[in-house]
Design an enzyme around this catalytic site. Structure first.
Site, PDB file in Angstrom:
ATOM      1  CB  ILE A  49      -0.978  -0.006   1.203  1.00 27.24           C
ATOM      2  CG1 ILE A  49      -2.077   1.034   1.023  1.00 27.24           C
ATOM      3  CG2 ILE A  49      -0.235   0.146   2.528  1.00 27.24           C
ATOM      4  CD1 ILE A  49      -3.253   0.840   1.965  1.00 27.24           C
ATOM      5  CB  CYS A  50       1.876   3.853  -1.808  1.00 31.65           C
ATOM      6  SG  CYS A  50       0.949   4.014  -3.343  1.00 31.65           S
ATOM      7  CE  LYS A  51      -1.352  11.992  -0.871  1.00 40.01           C
ATOM      8  NZ  LYS A  51      -2.514  12.068  -1.735  1.00 40.01           N
TER       9      LYS A  51
ATOM     10  CG  MET B 129      -2.532   4.699   3.353  1.00 38.06           C
ATOM     11  SD  MET B 129      -3.518   3.605   4.399  1.00 38.06           S
ATOM     12  CE  MET B 129      -3.886   4.711   5.772  1.00 38.06           C
TER      13      MET B 129
END
Length: 93
Positions: free
Chosen positions: A61-63, A89
């Site tokens: 996961i990242c932004k 996110m």
């Protein structure tokens, strides 16, 4: 590359027993993160990926899903079982 919509990922995360790697930078992680995930920023992934266990599957996961897609591509190439979390996110309410 395997991908999962954020809401499906969140259900798995809330049920427990999945491994999550956050590839954002420390400042982003400090501002908002999911408990119990491994922080391994994309900027150091090439040097530190061996800290991950090849016998486990990981959700990355990242932004927004872009950096995690790059991380997934790299990790797949070196033999890891990874799934990109679509929307990252940004999709977290």
């Amino acid at each position: 590359m395997k991908e999962i919509p954020f809401n499906d990922f969140l259900a798995k995360y809330q049920a427990g027993e999945i491994n999550v790697v956050d590839v954002r930078e420390q400042e982003e992680y400090d501002a908002l993160h999911l408990d119990g995930v491994t922080l391994l920023p994309l900027s150091v992934l090439a040097e530190r990926y061996s800290e991950l266990n090849k016998d486990q599957a990981y959700y990355i996961i990242c932004k927004s899903g872009r950096r995690s897609a790059r991380a997934c591509q790299f990790l797949e190439e070196v033999g890891y079982d990874v799934t990109n979390v679509q929307g990252g996110m940004d999709a977290f309410d």
